[in-house]
Design a protein around this motif. Structure first.
Motif: not given
Lengths: 330, 219
Positions: A43-44, A46-47
């Motif tokens: 998620t890091t 992706l963000e």
């Protein structure tokens, strides 16, 4: 320019794909069953990819996709933007980016991608080609450094104001601006003597302003010359626009245009050219600005009023060129 | 020594994004003869062709299929100032067609500096005029090309007499400037960067360049 809303163009588009391939235990990643640390990492990434792509392309020009199977984060843009994202990544790794906001997501992404316990792949598909050397580029640096920016910026500008004081042991003169603020201009004794007859009168001066990046450090002004019509208007228009434009090609054309204007003056044109050229004899000037000024002044490089400054700019040009040539071959 | 001929590229692959900004010497090949010469430029993601067509000076987005080879005499980081000069030359230059060159040049504004022959030049001559204006020195050692190189130009046994009569010009002014430097020679020059480039280097290698173009034209 970008037609990402229609499906056809998506087929033609550039895909920046970051894949989390295996987790710590070497097991192939399944998007539907990630470990807690794998999920946090993914998620890091992706963000960060989202922030980076938007910073470069703008909201309108990018779409994102997450693919199951392995965990894939994909930024879809047109080819040109795709390339500029790729360039930005490379520059960031090389420590060539001085924009903290742009660098932050890249740093976070980088930290995840080079982790030992997770295995990431990163590829760019554009113009029918797949470029997949990013992983190697990422791994070549363990830390991404922000390019240090010079702590100050020197610009030239025309001030038109009333003189309210001249003199002092370290000479300066005080101007009262239209908005009632007072500006102190540092100068030499002979400058002060030249300004003195203007006490309590309006004066037009070309000055150099040093503005500091650090907050609460005041701008520093130094005197260049007292100027008269019609030079006031030429310089005032030129510097106020020039300082606000960052596009190099626009700036270069402005140099051509201001030279044209100066050459139409009936008298003292070389003095004016000398003043103009002197404003570019400083460190943060692009080599193309210096080269263009040398091209523009080549026709009268033997004129006594400009000889000295032209040879200074010539030296600056040669020095910068050698440095840049060494940088590119290194 | 043979040249790294594979550095000659066809312009349809110029869009390769990994190529940095450049100035290149470009030629058009018709049959097996190089018929036209141009300056090809890449700046950011844009490609340009800059040339004298025999009628006018054009600076356009690249549209013709030039063979080209990057010249290192203008480094990548100086392309903005070169392109800006090209734009200003395009606006102001007005050459006439003629097979002459004796070290003339265009300044940054497209003002032409000539001792005798005015703006008479070929497509190659135009490239030479532009390069000299930017580099402030001769690109080719043009004196190496004598008047015999113009023999048979435009199918004229005596091109010089034909030209002087046709344009009603003073032969004394033009006789020393008569020379023909071909597009093939211009392309070959792009492998060298020690200025001014002498004819012997080009003579030694232009045939291999020609054969190479024939080979890749067929394949």
């Amino acid at each position: 320019m970008h037609y990402l809303c229609d499906d056809k163009s998506l087929i033609m588009a550039s895909h920046l794909v970051i894949t989390l391939e295996t987790e710590r235990n070497g097991e192939a990643v399944q998007l539907h069953s990630l470990s807690a640390s794998g999920l946090l990492s993914f998620t890091t990434v992706l963000e960060s990819l989202r922030k980076l792509a938007i910073a470069i392309a703008g909201d309108e020009n990018v779409r994102f996709s997450i693919k199951s199977g392995s965990a894939q984060a994909i930024a879809i843009t047109d080819d040109e933007v795709g390339q500029s994202i790729a360039d930005t990544l490379e520059q960031a790794i090389e420590g060539e980016i001085s924009d903290e906001e742009l660098l932050d997501p890249i740093r976070k992404m980088h930290r995840e991608i080079i982790r030992d316990d997770l295995n990431y792949g990163i590829t760019l598909q554009r113009a029918g080609q797949t470029i997949n050397n990013f992983k190697t580029i990422f791994q070549s640096k363990s830390r991404i450094i922000l390019k240090p920016q010079p702590g100050f910026l020197v610009t030239s500008e025309v001030l038109r104001a009333k003189v309210i004081a001249v003199g002092g042991k370290s000479p300066n003169y005080h101007l009262i601006m239209e908005d009632e603020t007072e500006i102190i201009i540092n100068c030499s004794e002979s400058d002060a003597m030249e300004v003195n007859p203007f006490l309590y009168k309006r004066i037009n001066v070309l000055v150099q302003k040093t503005s500091y990046k650090r907050e609460n450090k005041k701008d520093f002004y130094s005197h260049v010359a007292v100027i008269q019509d019609p030079v006031i208007i030429i310089f005032d228009q030129f510097f106020s626009v020039y300082n606000s434009r960052t596009d190099l090609m626009v700036r270069l054309q402005m140099l051509y245009d201001v030279f044209d204007q100066i050459m139409t003056l009936n008298e003292r044109k070389f003095e004016v050219i000398n003043l103009l050229l002197s404003q570019f004899d400083k460190n943060d000037v692009d080599i193309n600005e210096v080269k263009t000024l040398l091209l523009l002044s080549n026709g009268f490089k033997d004129a006594t009023q400009v000889q000295a400054i032209i040879s200074k700019l010539e030296q600056r040009y040669q020095k910068t060129k050698i440095k840049l040539l060494n940088d590119t071959t290194a | 020594m043979t040249l790294p001929l594979d550095l000659i590229k066809k312009s349809d692959i110029l869009s390769d994004v990994h190529v940095q900004d450049f100035v290149a010497i470009g030629i058009l090949n018709e049959g097996d003869i190089a018929t036209h010469s141009a300056i090809i430029m890449k700046y950011n993601s844009q490609l340009f062709e800059f040339h004298y067509t025999g009628r006018d000076v054009r600076l356009d987005d690249l549209k013709s299929d030039f063979y080209h080879k990057i010249t290192t005499v203008i480094p990548s980081f100086e392309i903005p100032s070169f392109l800006k000069m090209a734009q200003n030359i395009q606006r102001n230059a007005s050459p006439n067609y003629g097979c002459f060159f004796s070290g003339e040049f265009y300044d940054q504004d497209g003002t032409h500096f000539s001792s005798n022959i005015g703006q008479y030049m070929t497509c190659v001559g135009f490239c030479l005029n532009v390069l000299k204006g930017f580099l402030h020195k001769d690109y080719l050692q043009h004196e190496d090309w004598d008047h015999s190189t113009a023999e048979g130009f435009m199918d004229k046994d005596d091109y010089f007499t034909f030209f002087i009569q046709e344009h009603n010009l003073d032969p004394n002014k033009f006789s020393k400037a008569l020379r023909r430097i071909t597009p093939l020679e211009m392309l070959t020059s792009s492998f060298f960067d020690d200025l001014p480039i002498g004819k012997t280097y080009i003579d030694k290698h232009k045939h291999e360049v020609k054969y190479y173009l024939q080979e890749i034209d067929i394949s």
